[in-house]
Design a protein around this motif. Structure first.
Motif, PDB file in Angstrom:
ATOM      1  N   GLN A  53       0.803  -1.221   0.000  1.00  0.00           N
ATOM      2  CA  GLN A  53       0.000   0.000   0.000  1.00  0.00           C
ATOM      3  C   GLN A  53       0.837   1.274   0.000  1.00  0.00           C
ATOM      4  OE1 GLN A  53      -1.885  -1.370   3.553  1.00  0.00           O
ATOM      5  NE2 GLN A  53      -3.900  -1.353   2.568  1.00  0.00           N
TER       6      GLN A  53
ATOM      7  N   GLY B  33       1.846   3.007  -3.400  1.00  0.00           N
ATOM      8  CA  GLY B  33       0.674   3.544  -4.093  1.00  0.00           C
ATOM      9  C   GLY B  33       0.199   4.854  -3.477  1.00  0.00           C
TER      10      GLY B  33
ATOM     11  N   ASP C  25       2.768   7.492  -4.426  1.00  0.00           N
ATOM     12  CA  ASP C  25       2.613   7.869  -5.840  1.00  0.00           C
ATOM     13  C   ASP C  25       1.438   8.806  -6.019  1.00  0.00           C
ATOM     14  OD1 ASP C  25       4.809   6.371  -6.629  1.00  0.00           O
ATOM     15  OD2 ASP C  25       3.604   4.646  -7.281  1.00  0.00           O
TER      16      ASP C  25
END
Length: 65
Positions: free
Chosen positions: A52, A55, A58
C-alpha cells in the motif's frame, strides 16, 4: 513504539533527501515531505502494508503541490 515510529519516519526522510543519492526535492516540497513521513510512520506501526505504501506515495506525488 513512539521512538521506533519517529526513527522510521525520519530515516525515510533522510534517505530520500540525500543529495548524493535519492534526492526527491523534499526541502522544496514540504507537503510531500510530510506525506512521506506520515506514510512511513503508518508503515512502521503496521497500519499499512508494503504493497500500500508506494501507491499512497505515488498518489501524493501526483496530486500535491
Amino acid at each position: 513504539m513512539r521512538r521506533k515510529t519517529t526513527e522510521g519516519a525520519l530515516a525515510n526522510y533522510v534517505a530520500n533527501s540525500d543529495p548524493d543519492g535519492g534526492d526527491h526535492g523534499l526541502a522544496e516540497r514540504p507537503q510531500m515531505a510530510f506525506a512521506m513521513c506520515y506514510v512511513s510512520a503508518h508503515y512502521v506501526l503496521d497500519l499499512i502494508g508494503e504493497e500500500q505504501a508506494p501507491g499512497i506515495l505515488d498518489f501524493c506525488d501526483d496530486n500535491l503541490d
